[in-house]
Design a protein around this motif. Structure first.
Motif, PDB file in Angstrom:
ATOM      1  N   ARG A  72       0.839  -1.189   0.000  1.00 20.10           N
ATOM      2  CA  ARG A  72       0.000   0.000   0.000  1.00 20.10           C
ATOM      3  C   ARG A  72       0.874   1.238   0.000  1.00 20.10           C
ATOM      4  O   ARG A  72       1.871   1.316   0.710  1.00 20.10           O
ATOM      5  CB  ARG A  72      -0.896   0.006   1.229  1.00 20.10           C
ATOM      6  N   LYS A  73       0.504   2.172  -0.792  1.00 15.18           N
ATOM      7  CA  LYS A  73       1.237   3.418  -0.885  1.00 15.18           C
ATOM      8  C   LYS A  73       0.834   4.304   0.291  1.00 15.18           C
ATOM      9  O   LYS A  73      -0.351   4.493   0.557  1.00 15.18           O
ATOM     10  CB  LYS A  73       0.887   4.102  -2.207  1.00 15.18           C
ATOM     11  N   HIS A  74       1.831   4.797   1.012  1.00  7.70           N
ATOM     12  CA  HIS A  74       1.541   5.666   2.149  1.00  7.70           C
ATOM     13  C   HIS A  74       1.201   7.060   1.626  1.00  7.70           C
ATOM     14  O   HIS A  74       2.003   7.684   0.932  1.00  7.70           O
ATOM     15  CB  HIS A  74       2.739   5.752   3.092  1.00  7.70           C
ATOM     16  N   GLN A  75       0.007   7.507   1.943  1.00  6.04           N
ATOM     17  CA  GLN A  75      -0.412   8.831   1.533  1.00  6.04           C
ATOM     18  C   GLN A  75      -0.567   9.704   2.773  1.00  6.04           C
ATOM     19  O   GLN A  75      -1.354   9.378   3.665  1.00  6.04           O
ATOM     20  CB  GLN A  75      -1.742   8.783   0.789  1.00  6.04           C
TER      21      GLN A  75
END
Length: 160
Positions: free
Chosen positions: A48-51
């Protein structure tokens, strides 16, 4: 995944050429070769891309405090993520979306529950012989003349 196993079995096990298997499976020969030559095929799991959520940063402490308070209450009386979002809009002038708050609340609830489980001690099961009664005291919200107030209560049960 079954098609990949079929390709590997046809090429490596039965000795068919890449082109033959490509025609049968309606795939490109280079794709067939890629699948057949892999020693161990494991599909890549995307992380998961950390936003960052700068809109949540000012209110994270408030939400964490509410969640800690709610963990002490019965499940029925806890705030939902939607209710937290509504309270943030009313009390703090929050400009973020409902979805942002839901994602943060979901993640933090899991983290807080894990922290609590790590701090808890093991519980022993209650054992009672037939005919014995169990008595418990507590406090719960009661509605009296249209007003909700916390009152003590006594519960007596006869376990089977």
């Amino acid at each position: 995944m079954t098609e990949i196993n079929y390709i590997r079995q046809q090429v490596n096990g039965k000795g068919h050429t890449y082109a033959e298997v490509a025609r049968r499976t309606n795939r490109d020969p280079r794709t067939v070769q890629k699948y057949a030559d892999l020693d161990e095929f494991q599909p890549e799991l995307k992380g998961r891309k950390h936003q960052p959520s700068p809109v949540m940063d000012p209110v994270k402490e408030i939400v964490d405090q509410w969640l800690r308070e709610d963990l002490k209450k019965k499940k029925k009386y806890r705030r939902t993520a939607k209710r937290i979002w509504e309270l943030l809009k009313e009390e703090c002038g929050f400009k973020g979306s409902d979805r942002t708050v839901r994602a943060y609340v979901s993640k933090r609830k899991i983290e807080l529950l894990e922290e609590m489980e790590a701090n808890d001690e093991a519980a022993l099961p209650l054992e009672a012989s037939p005919g014995d009664a169990q008595v418990d005291f507590g406090e719960a919200p009661f509605k009296v003349e249209g007003e909700v107030i916390e009152l003590p209560y006594l519960v007596m049960s006869f376990p089977l």
